[in-house]
Structure formats: C-alpha cells, structure tokens
Scaffold this active site. Structure first.
Site, mmCIF file in Angstrom:
data_model
loop_
_atom_site.group_PDB
_atom_site.id
_atom_site.type_symbol
_atom_site.label_atom_id
_atom_site.label_comp_id
_atom_site.label_asym_id
_atom_site.label_seq_id
_atom_site.Cartn_x
_atom_site.Cartn_y
_atom_site.Cartn_z
ATOM 1 N N PRO A 3 0.827 -1.221 0.000
ATOM 2 C CA PRO A 3 0.000 0.000 0.000
ATOM 3 C C PRO A 3 0.852 1.259 0.000
ATOM 4 O O PRO A 3 0.379 2.330 -0.344
ATOM 5 C CB PRO A 3 -0.795 -0.123 1.294
ATOM 6 N N GLU B 79 1.797 -8.244 8.716
ATOM 7 C CA GLU B 79 1.799 -6.787 8.908
ATOM 8 C C GLU B 79 2.687 -6.075 7.892
ATOM 9 O O GLU B 79 2.315 -5.054 7.324
ATOM 10 C CB GLU B 79 2.286 -6.471 10.334
ATOM 11 N N ARG C 16 -1.203 -8.876 -20.947
ATOM 12 C CA ARG C 16 -2.210 -8.768 -22.014
ATOM 13 C C ARG C 16 -1.810 -7.746 -23.077
ATOM 14 O O ARG C 16 -2.378 -7.726 -24.163
ATOM 15 C CB ARG C 16 -3.586 -8.400 -21.450
ATOM 16 N N ASP D 278 -8.317 0.174 -25.633
ATOM 17 C CA ASP D 278 -8.522 -0.114 -24.210
ATOM 18 C C ASP D 278 -9.082 1.099 -23.491
ATOM 19 O O ASP D 278 -8.777 2.234 -23.852
ATOM 20 C CB ASP D 278 -7.150 -0.377 -23.562
HETATM 21 C C1 4FV Z 1 -1.321 -4.144 -1.255
HETATM 22 C C2 4FV Z 1 -1.986 -3.130 -1.962
HETATM 23 C C3 4FV Z 1 -1.649 -4.597 0.103
HETATM 24 C C4 4FV Z 1 -0.438 -5.036 3.092
HETATM 25 C C5 4FV Z 1 -0.043 -5.887 4.227
HETATM 26 C C6 4FV Z 1 -0.227 -7.240 2.275
HETATM 27 C C7 4FV Z 1 -0.972 -5.957 2.049
HETATM 28 C C8 4FV Z 1 0.085 -7.279 3.715
HETATM 29 N N1 4FV Z 1 -0.346 -4.609 -2.038
HETATM 30 N N2 4FV Z 1 -1.388 -3.041 -3.196
HETATM 31 N N3 4FV Z 1 -3.041 -2.396 -1.580
HETATM 32 N N4 4FV Z 1 -0.746 -5.451 0.688
HETATM 33 O O1 4FV Z 1 -2.670 -4.209 0.669
HETATM 34 O O2 4FV Z 1 -0.415 -3.924 -3.206
HETATM 35 O O3 4FV Z 1 1.411 -7.646 3.877
#
Ligand code: 4FV
Length: 250
Positions: free
Chosen positions: A93, A121, A159, A174
């Site tokens: 995130p 976490e 793709r 697209d």
């Molecule tokens: C995430 C996202 C995501 C966070 C903690 C995996 C999680 C756990 N990855 N975009 N949004 N990852 O939420 O790519 O480790």
C-alpha cells in the site's frame, strides 16, 4: 518476440495457481510469451520450523516477514539466471499507484521482474532498503497479502504483449488507452427487453460509428472520471464535444 519473465516470491504459491492456469494467461504461458515462476519464501528458511516471520521490534500487533529467507530467495533467483538483470517490485500500500501507463511500461520490460508479495503486517525494512527497486500499490485499501496485487500486475502487463490477446480480446482501444474511459458496447439481439441498440451502430457507416464512440467515451469520462480529462490526449474536436456535453449535462 517480446516476452515477459516474472519471478514471484510468496508464502502462499497456491493463491497464484488458478489465475495463471486459466484463459489468456495460461495461453500466453503455453506460447512462451509469459514466464511466471513462483517460489515459496518458506523454502529459503534455514530453521527446522521454516520460520519466515517474527514479532516486530518495538512491540505492536502483527508479524513481520524476516529478511533472511527473502535475501536467500533473491540470491537463488540471481544464481538461476546468471548474467541477467532484474527489476524487483514490492507490492504494498506504500507503493506508487499501479495504472495503465505503468502496465504499458512493464509490458516492454526486458529485465526479469521479481514480484515480492508481502503478508502479515509488513516486511523487514532492510529488505526494502537493499533489494526492492520499486513499490507498487494496486489501490488504497489493505489486502491480506500481495499475491492478488502481483496477479493484477502480471495480467495487466501480459495482455499488452503482442500475440497474447487474440482478435476477440483486442487491446486495440482499451479503457485508459488514450486516457479516456471506454464507450458503450452492444451485441445481438438488436432489441432486448424493449431496449434498442443505437441506430448508428447498425448503420455500417464507420466514420459515424467512430464519431459516436468517441463522443460516448468523452461523455462517460466527463460523467464518471472527470479527473482523467486533465491527462487524456484530447483533440480540438474532443474539446468542442466536451464543451457541448458540459452544457447538455448542466
Ligand atoms: C497491497 C496493496 C496490500 C499489506 C499488508 C499485504 C498488504 C500485507 N499490495 N497493493 N493495496 N498489501 O494491501 O499492493 O502484507
């Protein structure tokens, strides 16, 4: 022939199996246009309990993925492809928001792409400092793991490879291709539950059809994603149409 090579590091390889063995992605892998090798981080642990995570220094909830096994996994990948160059991406995130433009860039990537999937976490920061070239997020929400995000990246990039989409699935126009949302689509029957297909689409007049589709794409974008108009590549004709649409929609 352009192809894409992904190495996916995950604690749950099974999550990736389904999508990579169905439909377009499976066909792309069968054609050798897409290579996806999935490695289980736990295979690079050294203790008899195969410990891949531990509690966070400083306390707090949740577990943190240990650096050791991930460093070992990266070493194994580099040893498996001597002389190759790599682009390592952590799905998290905290990353830059993944979008069509980044998908297009990745679809032309010559380096082998390592996709590191977080879980629990977080991941020990020393992995990010030493091994991660880029962090990518698929959206501002929290997943249980990075695997689904890794699949999104693989799918959106693969793709776009020549030869992956057949005619029936063409990426020719697209959504976001030129920064606009897509126009409406219709197929048989011409009348359904009293709802008719727009006459222009039955006219066979392709200039009119293209004009209608462009106008509908502009209208959809103006209504649903006006933010996209700032970056879309618009013609003067488009701007005139948008002005008319704005008056219409007032
Ligand atoms: C995430 C996202 C995501 C966070 C903690 C995996 C999680 C756990 N990855 N975009 N949004 N990852 O939420 O790519 O480790």
């Amino acid at each position: 022939m352009r192809r894409l090579n992904f190495e996916v590091l995950t604690l749950f390889p099974g999550i990736l199996e389904g999508p990579l063995n169905e439909s377009i992605l499976k066909r792309a892998r069968d054609k050798g246009l897409l290579n996806t090798s999935v490695r289980n981080i736990r295979d690079y642990t050294e203790d008899k309990h195969k410990t891949a995570d531990d509690s966070p220094y400083g306390g707090g909830a949740g577990m943190v993925l240990k650096a050791g096994p991930i460093f070992k996994a990266f070493e194994a990948i580099k040893a498996a492809y001597p002389g190759e160059s790599f682009l390592s991406i952590l799905l998290s995130p905290q990353g830059r928001l993944f979008d069509q433009q980044r998908a297009e860039e990745l679809s032309g990537e010559k380096r082998r792409i390592i996709l590191l999937c977080g879980h629990y976490e977080a991941i020990d920061e020393r992995v990010i400092d030493a091994l991660v070239d880029e962090e990518l997020s698929i959206g501002d929400y929290v997943l249980t793991g990075g695997e689904l995000a890794a699949l999104v990246v693989i799918d959106a990039a693969a793709r776009l490879l020549p030869g992956v989409l057949g005619d029936e699935e063409s990426a020719y126009r697209d959504s976001f291709g030129d920064g606009l949302l897509d126009h409406p689509h219709y197929t048989r029957p011409a009348e359904f539950l009293g709802r008719n297909v727009p006459d222009v689409l039955l006219s066979g007049n392709h200039a009119d059809i293209d004009r209608w589709r462009r106008r509908e794409a502009l209208k959809a974008t103006l209504i649903k994603r006006p933010d996209l108009l700032a970056t879309a590549d618009l013609t003067d004709e488009d701007r005139k149409i948008l002005e008319g649409l704005r008056q219409e929609l007032e």
